[in-house]
Design an enzyme around this catalytic site. Structure first.
Site, PDB file in Angstrom:
ATOM      1  N   LYS A 172       0.788  -1.220   0.005  1.00 27.11           N
ATOM      2  CA  LYS A 172       0.004  -0.123  -0.020  1.00 27.11           C
ATOM      3  C   LYS A 172       0.795   1.442   0.023  1.00 27.11           C
ATOM      4  O   LYS A 172       0.342   2.275  -0.637  1.00 27.11           O
ATOM      5  CB  LYS A 172      -0.990  -0.080   1.344  1.00 27.11           C
TER       6      LYS A 172
ATOM      7  N   ASP B  33      -9.873   2.781   2.160  1.00 25.18           N
ATOM      8  CA  ASP B  33      -9.949   2.202   3.682  1.00 25.18           C
ATOM      9  C   ASP B  33     -10.385   3.261   4.516  1.00 25.18           C
ATOM     10  O   ASP B  33     -11.189   2.837   5.460  1.00 25.18           O
ATOM     11  CB  ASP B  33      -8.672   1.761   3.952  1.00 25.18           C
TER      12      ASP B  33
END
Ligand code: NAD
Length: 284
Positions: free
Chosen positions: A73, A110
């Site tokens: 990420k 997220d």
């Protein structure tokens, strides 16, 4: 309008992910034929392949978008043409949109996903002082989401105290809403949890491989809310013990479903149906 979607998830050990099915079902419901592949670096075929090669390959093969998970990420950020300001601020990308020219733009759903799950599941919860345990990949997103939700003070604990300190410093620096954030050692966790209005677990503790609770639940009061990001299983020991005390609880499904809802809209330009996405997620 998008006529079809070719999507993928790049990560390590992702064969059981529910994200592909959520996107494929939702695409079909919008009459957009959607193929979503897992690109799992634990597959021996990919043993020698780096992230840059996987991303370039996806762009060349005509993928419309990718989700990115552990351990990429942060690494993916340097490989993208553009990064959305929210994702840049938290230094984490979980969604990459690839346009028709091959240009890549990174986003973080997220953060928006945890925030949406929180609003839906813990509406009106008191947020003056919240303890967050875990400051890794999910924890960074949770911390920034909590700050954007208007938490007064965020108290962060992690076995790696430097991670907790780094996240607290990044939140204080990046957020305009004035969230106070500080790191504490694990020896201070029980005291902090006893006086907090809310507790969030963002560690893997509670998964089958990491049984137990990240904090001794005997110190938690019944008016404290407790959230968990773990979703394998949905009912973690922490949530079960908190619920038995009468605490309001939030499981990891809200974040998992809402990150996919937001990513689907980025990929397709269409709004996903939250109920249908949730039903797909729970149908495994
Ligand atoms: P990670 O390894 O990046 O971070 C975990 C952090 O927890 C690390 O910083 C580690 O030091 C800390 N930690 C571990 N045990 C601890 C303990 N007992 N006390 C304090 N700190 C501890 O992992 P991650 O990617 O952040 O994933 C964490 C969990 O979140 C996993 O269960 C994952 O499945 C889940 N997750 C859920 C969602 C969702 O959408 N619901 C999304 C991402 C991750």
């Amino acid at each position: 309008m998008t006529s079809s979607l070719l999507l993928g998830l790049i990560g390590d050990g992702i064969s059981a992910s529910r994200t592909p099915r959520m996107h494929e079902n939702e695409g079909a419901a919008h009459s957009i034929p959607t193929i979503y592949r897992t690109i799992d670096i634990s597959n021996p075929r990919l043993a020698e392949v780096g992230l840059e090669e996987l991303l370039t390959g996806a762009v060349r093969l005509g993928f419309d978008g990718l989700n990115i998970t552990h351990p990429f990420k942060q690494q993916v950020i340097g490989l993208l043409d553009e990064v959305d300001p929210v994702a840049a601020r938290i230094n984490s990308v979980n969604t990459v949109v690839i346009d028709s020219t091959g240009r890549t733009t990174g986003f973080n759903t997220d953060v928006t996903g945890f925030a949406a799950g929180f609003r839906a599941g813990l509406d009106g919860a008191a947020t003056e002082a919240v303890v967050q345990i875990g400051a890794g990949g999910a924890g960074r997103a949770v911390g920034f989401a909590l700050a954007e939700l208007g938490i007064g003070e965020l108290i962060i604990a992690d076995t790696d105290v430097r991670r907790a300190e780094g996240l607290a410093a990044d939140i204080v620096e990046a957020t305009s809403v004035g969230t106070r954030a500080k790191a504490i050692g694990l020896d201070e966790l029980e005291g902090a949890a006893a006086s907090a209005q809310g507790i969030v677990n963002a560690t893997p503790v509670g998964m089958k491989a990491y049984p137990g609770t990240p904090v001794d639940t005997s110190v938690i009061g019944s008016d404290t809310w407790v959230a968990d990001v773990v979703y394998f299983p949905l009912e973690t020991q922490l949530l079960a013990e908190a619920r038995a005390k009468g605490c309001r609880t939030l499981d990891g499904s809200g974040m998992a479903v809402n990150q996919a809802i937001d990513a689907f809209e980025l990929f397709s330009g269409q709004k996903a149906d939250p109920q249908r996405m949730r039903e797909t997620f729970l149908s495994f």
